[in-house]
Scaffold this active site. Structure first.
Site, mmCIF file in Angstrom:
data_model
loop_
_atom_site.group_PDB
_atom_site.id
_atom_site.type_symbol
_atom_site.label_atom_id
_atom_site.label_comp_id
_atom_site.label_asym_id
_atom_site.label_seq_id
_atom_site.Cartn_x
_atom_site.Cartn_y
_atom_site.Cartn_z
ATOM 1 N N TYR A 102 42.844 34.076 12.391
ATOM 2 C CA TYR A 102 41.716 33.234 12.023
ATOM 3 C C TYR A 102 41.511 33.242 10.507
ATOM 4 O O TYR A 102 41.602 34.287 9.861
ATOM 5 C CB TYR A 102 40.428 33.724 12.688
ATOM 6 C CG TYR A 102 40.407 33.553 14.181
ATOM 7 C CD1 TYR A 102 40.054 32.330 14.750
ATOM 8 C CD2 TYR A 102 40.738 34.607 15.029
ATOM 9 C CE1 TYR A 102 40.030 32.162 16.132
ATOM 10 C CE2 TYR A 102 40.714 34.447 16.405
ATOM 11 C CZ TYR A 102 40.360 33.232 16.950
ATOM 12 O OH TYR A 102 40.342 33.063 18.312
ATOM 13 N N TYR A 165 32.287 37.461 24.133
ATOM 14 C CA TYR A 165 32.340 38.495 23.099
ATOM 15 C C TYR A 165 33.705 38.499 22.428
ATOM 16 O O TYR A 165 34.740 38.530 23.100
ATOM 17 C CB TYR A 165 32.054 39.868 23.712
ATOM 18 C CG TYR A 165 32.329 41.001 22.760
ATOM 19 C CD1 TYR A 165 31.523 41.207 21.644
ATOM 20 C CD2 TYR A 165 33.406 41.864 22.965
ATOM 21 C CE1 TYR A 165 31.772 42.241 20.758
ATOM 22 C CE2 TYR A 165 33.666 42.905 22.092
ATOM 23 C CZ TYR A 165 32.854 43.087 20.988
ATOM 24 O OH TYR A 165 33.112 44.110 20.105
ATOM 25 N N GLY A 251 41.844 29.273 25.954
ATOM 26 C CA GLY A 251 41.028 28.130 26.347
ATOM 27 C C GLY A 251 40.641 28.118 27.811
ATOM 28 O O GLY A 251 39.824 27.293 28.235
ATOM 29 N N GLY A 253 38.873 30.273 29.575
ATOM 30 C CA GLY A 253 37.464 30.609 29.782
ATOM 31 C C GLY A 253 36.546 29.439 29.482
ATOM 32 O O GLY A 253 35.566 29.196 30.196
ATOM 33 N N ASP A 254 36.870 28.684 28.440
ATOM 34 C CA ASP A 254 36.063 27.504 28.107
ATOM 35 C C ASP A 254 36.183 26.441 29.196
ATOM 36 O O ASP A 254 35.207 25.766 29.530
ATOM 37 C CB ASP A 254 36.520 26.915 26.773
ATOM 38 C CG ASP A 254 36.466 27.920 25.638
ATOM 39 O OD1 ASP A 254 35.583 28.797 25.667
ATOM 40 O OD2 ASP A 254 37.314 27.834 24.735
#
Length: 318
Positions: A102, A165, A251, A253-254
């Site tokens: 990131y 989290y 992705g 979980g989204d």
């Protein structure tokens, strides 16, 4: 058309390397971010969605804005700032593992204005959706998250909170009191075993769910790769998941959250909400990319009509 959902968070530019970094290596260019993924998922299913966020004056910021518009995600509450848009670099490591780097410190996406939030609440969405990522981005992002929750509560708007989290953003010690306070104000809380343990200290998900439910949350959703449960005033309902070949877990979980909220907006029952959540999560796991494989409404209807995929009422566990 009434507004179904507003979500607040960061969307970043994304480079997906095909292999090891090196001269001449190819990279796919896309975008990512939990709230952006949820926005696109719901918009593809025909829901009216607005994303609240900030983008920089750069190529990624312009591309993200154009992509969201193309996906019919509302961007009425998006601000353009002088800071650069955040960047994510993803590299495959074997058949399933991914390395994710990131570059988001001080990015445009970590800043929100009071005007953005006030305008979003004034639009009167049915749901305000938040994740545990946004308050971890910066002090101002944390303040904006709480402002969104407080104003939504005052306006009588339902609040969905994905614990989500991220240890790379903050420690458990930093996260716990913030996640606890946000969860206590939410109507729907969604998370996995580790996240509920952070929230309650209980490693047993059943005990953790019960604890969160007793704090006044209307729907407590727990998920794993194989199984999901939801606790409501109807009791605890369980929905197993089908096995799929994992191509890219990022992705998923989204997508699960998106399926659950879509079914909630459609007025489906608890079991059917979990079933749709599993379905969307499975589609993402079995494909490359965070959101590219998300279905359109007509495709979802085809999938839900397949043998063995029909929606049904789950057994209430006592």
């Amino acid at each position: 058309m009434s507004l179904d959902l507003v979500t607040i968070g960061e969307v970043m530019g994304t480079l997906r390397l095909r292999g090891q970094f090196g001269v001449g290596n190819e990279a796919g260019i896309t975008m990512s971010g939990a709230e952006g993924n949820v926005s696109i998922a719901l918009a593809r299913l025909g829901h009216n969605v607005q994303w609240v966020g900030s983008l920089g004056p750069d190529t990624f910021g312009e591309g993200i804005l154009r992509t969201l518009r193309g996906e019919r995600v509302g961007v009425d509450f998006v601000e353009r700032r002088e800071e650069q848009t955040g960047l994510v670099v993803v590299r495959g490591m074997g058949s399933e593992a991914k390395r994710v780097d990131y570059h988001r410190a001080g990015s445009a996406g970590s800043h929100f204005s009071q005007a953005q939030i006030a305008a979003a609440i004034e639009a009167r969405p049915r749901i305000v959706h938040l994740t545990g990522i946004t308050p971890a981005l910066s002090e101002s992002a944390r303040e904006a998250t709480f402002q969104m929750v407080r104003e939504a509560k005052e306006a009588g708007i339902k609040i969905s909170f994905d614990l989500n989290y991220r240890s790379r953003l903050w420690s458990r010690e930093e996260a716990t009191p913030v996640l606890q306070e946000l969860a206590s104000m939410a109507d729907i809380v969604i998370g996995g075993t580790t996240e509920y343990e952070i929230l309650t200290t209980y490693p047993d998900p059943r005990k953790a769910m019960e604890t969160v439910y007793k704090r006044g949350v209307s729907e407590v959703v727990w998920k794993t790769d194989d199984l999901a449960r939801v606790q409501t005033n109807e009791g605890v309902i369980e929905c197993p998941n089908r096995k799929v070949r994992v191509v890219d877990p990022i992705g998923a979980g989204d997508a699960f959250v998106s399926g659950y909220l879509s079914a909630w907006l459609d007025g489906l029952g608890p079991y059917d909400r979990l079933a749709r959540a599993h379905m969307l999560g499975g589609l993402i796991v079995a494909s490359d990319g965070d959101w590219e494989a998300l279905p359109l409404r007509r495709e979802l209807e085809m999938l839900e009509a397949l043998p063995g995929r029909s929606l049904q009422s789950g057994e209430v566990l006592r």
